[in-house]
Design a protein around this motif. Structure first.
Motif, PDB file in Angstrom:
ATOM      1  N   TRP A   1      36.885  34.706  32.834  1.00  0.00           N
ATOM      2  CA  TRP A   1      37.322  36.072  33.127  1.00  0.00           C
ATOM      3  C   TRP A   1      36.502  36.670  34.269  1.00  0.00           C
ATOM      4  CZ3 TRP A   1      41.470  38.774  31.966  1.00  0.00           C
ATOM      5  CH2 TRP A   1      41.476  40.132  32.257  1.00  0.00           C
ATOM      6  N   THR A   2      35.215  36.426  34.274  1.00  0.00           N
ATOM      7  CA  THR A   2      34.368  36.942  35.343  1.00  0.00           C
ATOM      8  C   THR A   2      34.784  36.346  36.683  1.00  0.00           C
ATOM      9  OG1 THR A   2      32.531  37.248  33.825  1.00  0.00           O
ATOM     10  CG2 THR A   2      31.992  37.168  36.166  1.00  0.00           C
TER      11      THR A   2
ATOM     12  N   CYS B   1      34.150  34.320  28.876  1.00  0.00           N
ATOM     13  CA  CYS B   1      33.240  35.121  29.709  1.00  0.00           C
ATOM     14  C   CYS B   1      33.181  34.602  31.135  1.00  0.00           C
ATOM     15  CB  CYS B   1      31.844  35.147  29.106  1.00  0.00           C
ATOM     16  SG  CYS B   1      31.707  36.206  27.669  1.00  0.00           S
ATOM     17  N   TYR B   2      33.001  33.311  31.294  1.00  0.00           N
ATOM     18  CA  TYR B   2      32.873  32.768  32.640  1.00  0.00           C
ATOM     19  C   TYR B   2      34.209  32.720  33.362  1.00  0.00           C
ATOM     20  CZ  TYR B   2      27.997  31.899  32.035  1.00  0.00           C
ATOM     21  OH  TYR B   2      26.660  32.081  31.868  1.00  0.00           O
TER      22      TYR B   2
ATOM     23  N   CYS C   1      36.340  38.781  39.515  1.00  0.00           N
ATOM     24  CA  CYS C   1      35.592  38.925  40.764  1.00  0.00           C
ATOM     25  C   CYS C   1      36.405  38.423  41.955  1.00  0.00           C
ATOM     26  CB  CYS C   1      34.263  38.178  40.672  1.00  0.00           C
ATOM     27  SG  CYS C   1      33.088  38.966  39.545  1.00  0.00           S
TER      28      CYS C   1
ATOM     29  N   MET D   1      27.550  42.399  38.182  1.00  0.00           N
ATOM     30  CA  MET D   1      28.739  41.548  38.244  1.00  0.00           C
ATOM     31  C   MET D   1      29.273  41.489  39.668  1.00  0.00           C
ATOM     32  SD  MET D   1      29.697  40.680  35.068  1.00  0.00           S
ATOM     33  CE  MET D   1      29.133  41.121  33.466  1.00  0.00           C
ATOM     34  N   CYS D   2      29.864  40.380  39.984  1.00  0.00           N
ATOM     35  CA  CYS D   2      30.625  40.190  41.224  1.00  0.00           C
ATOM     36  C   CYS D   2      29.804  40.439  42.499  1.00  0.00           C
ATOM     37  CB  CYS D   2      31.870  41.076  41.221  1.00  0.00           C
ATOM     38  SG  CYS D   2      32.990  40.742  39.854  1.00  0.00           S
TER      39      CYS D   2
ATOM     40  N   LEU E   1      34.555  41.914  29.010  1.00  0.00           N
ATOM     41  CA  LEU E   1      33.459  41.086  28.505  1.00  0.00           C
ATOM     42  C   LEU E   1      32.764  41.738  27.316  1.00  0.00           C
ATOM     43  CD1 LEU E   1      31.879  39.734  31.797  1.00  0.00           C
ATOM     44  CD2 LEU E   1      33.466  38.602  30.252  1.00  0.00           C
TER      45      LEU E   1
ATOM     46  N   ASP F   1      36.442  44.643  38.109  1.00  0.00           N
ATOM     47  CA  ASP F   1      35.203  44.715  37.336  1.00  0.00           C
ATOM     48  C   ASP F   1      35.461  44.130  35.940  1.00  0.00           C
ATOM     49  OD1 ASP F   1      32.658  45.286  36.497  1.00  0.00           O
ATOM     50  OD2 ASP F   1      33.101  47.383  36.026  1.00  0.00           O
ATOM     51  N   PRO F   2      34.821  43.021  35.612  1.00  0.00           N
ATOM     52  CA  PRO F   2      35.083  42.362  34.336  1.00  0.00           C
ATOM     53  C   PRO F   2      34.297  42.923  33.155  1.00  0.00           C
ATOM     54  CG  PRO F   2      33.545  41.055  35.599  1.00  0.00           C
ATOM     55  CD  PRO F   2      33.949  42.224  36.476  1.00  0.00           C
TER      56      PRO F   2
ATOM     57  N   MET G   1      25.003  39.266  31.345  1.00  0.00           N
ATOM     58  CA  MET G   1      25.780  40.487  31.547  1.00  0.00           C
ATOM     59  C   MET G   1      24.881  41.720  31.553  1.00  0.00           C
ATOM     60  SD  MET G   1      29.255  40.025  29.372  1.00  0.00           S
ATOM     61  CE  MET G   1      28.606  39.313  27.880  1.00  0.00           C
TER      62      MET G   1
END
Length: 109
Positions: A31-32, A28-29, A36, A105-106, A46, A41-42, A100
């Motif tokens: 990939w985000t 999760c961390y 980003c 995100m981002c 996720l 957009d992850p 999430m």
């Protein structure tokens, strides 16, 4: 030697739910951060990773509970450990998903 092999397999099954959670947390961390950084957009990846991790944790919890019901009384400690780690991993995966749901995100500072 046979006793050591059995202990290793029992301990592996006992910590498997925590390994699922650790892999989910790392993915999760990582990939985000990667998505980003690239401007993507992850969210979809996720959600898929979270659903797969929850399914794996629920399956391990169900297996541990079945083992608990079938175990002779008094129940061995390793059986209780398997149930506890599976429940803990399930809660940890759900807790990892909370940011999430709450944050966009981002977004930068």
């Amino acid at each position: 030697m046979r006793t050591q092999d059995r202990l290793l397999s029992q301990m592996t099954l006992a910590v498997a739910p925590l390994l699922v959670w650790a892999a989910h947390f790392f993915f999760c961390y990582a990939w985000t951060a990667a998505a980003c950084q690239r401007g993507g957009d992850p969210a979809v990846a996720l959600v898929v990773a979270s659903v797969l991790a929850m399914v794996a944790a629920v399956a391990l919890l169900a297996r541990a509970v079945r083992l608990l019901w079938r175990a002779a009384r008094p129940v061995q400690l390793i059986v209780w450990v398997r149930v506890a780690t599976a429940a803990l991993a399930l809660a940890a995966i759900a807790w990892t998903c909370v940011p999430m749901l709450m944050l966009r995100m981002c977004t930068g500072p």
